[in-house]
Design an enzyme around this catalytic site. Structure first.
Site, PDB file in Angstrom:
ATOM      1  N   GLU A   1      28.379  62.217  43.358  1.00  0.00           N
ATOM      2  CA  GLU A   1      27.244  61.640  42.642  1.00  0.00           C
ATOM      3  C   GLU A   1      27.802  60.934  41.416  1.00  0.00           C
ATOM      4  O   GLU A   1      28.442  61.570  40.568  1.00  0.00           O
ATOM      5  CB  GLU A   1      26.237  62.706  42.224  1.00  0.00           C
ATOM      6  CG  GLU A   1      25.036  62.105  41.494  1.00  0.00           C
ATOM      7  CD  GLU A   1      24.045  63.146  40.969  1.00  0.00           C
ATOM      8  OE1 GLU A   1      22.934  62.729  40.560  1.00  0.00           O
ATOM      9  OE2 GLU A   1      24.378  64.341  40.948  1.00  0.00           O
TER      10      GLU A   1
ATOM     11  N   ASP B   1      21.082  53.982  34.843  1.00  0.00           N
ATOM     12  CA  ASP B   1      20.613  53.126  33.756  1.00  0.00           C
ATOM     13  C   ASP B   1      20.272  51.751  34.330  1.00  0.00           C
ATOM     14  O   ASP B   1      21.100  51.124  34.985  1.00  0.00           O
ATOM     15  CB  ASP B   1      21.710  52.990  32.698  1.00  0.00           C
ATOM     16  CG  ASP B   1      21.203  52.387  31.400  1.00  0.00           C
ATOM     17  OD1 ASP B   1      20.328  51.491  31.463  1.00  0.00           O
ATOM     18  OD2 ASP B   1      21.671  52.798  30.327  1.00  0.00           O
TER      19      ASP B   1
ATOM     20  N   GLU C   1      16.408  65.967  37.444  1.00  0.00           N
ATOM     21  CA  GLU C   1      15.504  66.273  36.338  1.00  0.00           C
ATOM     22  C   GLU C   1      14.521  65.130  36.109  1.00  0.00           C
ATOM     23  O   GLU C   1      13.320  65.345  35.922  1.00  0.00           O
ATOM     24  CB  GLU C   1      16.308  66.524  35.046  1.00  0.00           C
ATOM     25  CG  GLU C   1      17.143  67.782  35.041  1.00  0.00           C
ATOM     26  CD  GLU C   1      18.551  67.582  35.599  1.00  0.00           C
ATOM     27  OE1 GLU C   1      19.362  68.506  35.470  1.00  0.00           O
ATOM     28  OE2 GLU C   1      18.837  66.503  36.171  1.00  0.00           O
TER      29      GLU C   1
END
Length: 213
Positions: A44, A118, A194
């Protein structure tokens, strides 16, 4: 999102070198030696606080996982989870993810996950997006020919850009989800981050693609 500095993070990483690598070039072509047993390696890129990669390692003990994160604070938070769980098929790298070709040998990785990267929304920032062609070239190099790239985001603009970028690179899409959590079949196997839980609870659609070189 950049986290506040955690003064305890670096010392914790130094105390647990069995779980965290800060000089990944040393293990290029030798990552299997970091795990209890040899198995396909999934990485990841940008793991954040580590929820996704930790839960994937729990769910798929027959696979090996590596979470890569540039932020020391985030790596430290992920490491806390691993210290508690002691998963033999999980490792972390704290380094800049733009150097994958120097971290992994050709075809050393079975799959790559990009989760809530991002978006770098300004046009001049396109080269920083993790689905930009220079990054795709790195994923293609480190990933085995039949491996898959999976990408999730809540940002429609980044998702549209990524679809175009992957298509222009010549990648083949296995599936595209415009509202992942409305697909009952997909949700059964879905492991959340999350951010994913936060955004989905607010009713924000989650976009996902699965593609192959």
């Amino acid at each position: 999102m950049r986290l506040r500095n955690k003064p305890w993070a670096k010392p914790l990483m130094a105390e647990n070198p069995q779980w965290v690598v800060t000089e990944p070039e040393q293990f290029r072509g030798k990552w299997q030696t970091r795990f209890a047993k040899e198995a396909p390696i999934y990485i990841e890129v940008g793991m954040g606080k580590g929820r996704f990669i930790v839960e994937m390692a729990e769910k798929y003990p027959e696979r090996n996982f590596i979470g890569l994160e540039i932020q020391t604070a985030a790596t430290g938070m992920a490491l806390k989870k691993q210290i508690e769980k002691q998963l033999p098929n999980l490792q972390f790298i704290c380094a800049n993810g733009s150097g994958l070709e120097t971290f992994f040998a050709k075809n050393e990785v079975a799959g790559v996950y990009l989760n809530f990267s991002d978006p770098w929304p300004k046009k001049r920032q396109a080269k920083r997006r993790l689905t930009y062609k220079s990054f795709l070239k790195q994923y293609e190099y480190v990933m085995e020919p039949k491996g898959y790239l999976e990408f999730k985001t809540d940002n429609m603009g980044l998702f549209e850009y990524s679809l175009t970028s992957l298509n222009n690179y010549g990648m083949k899409f296995e599936q595209v989800w415009l509202d992942l959590h409305s697909d009952e079949e997909a949700v059964v196997d879905n492991v959340m981050t999350e951010y994913e839980q936060k955004f989905s609870e607010k009713g924000q659609p989650i976009y996902k693609l699965k593609a192959q070189f």
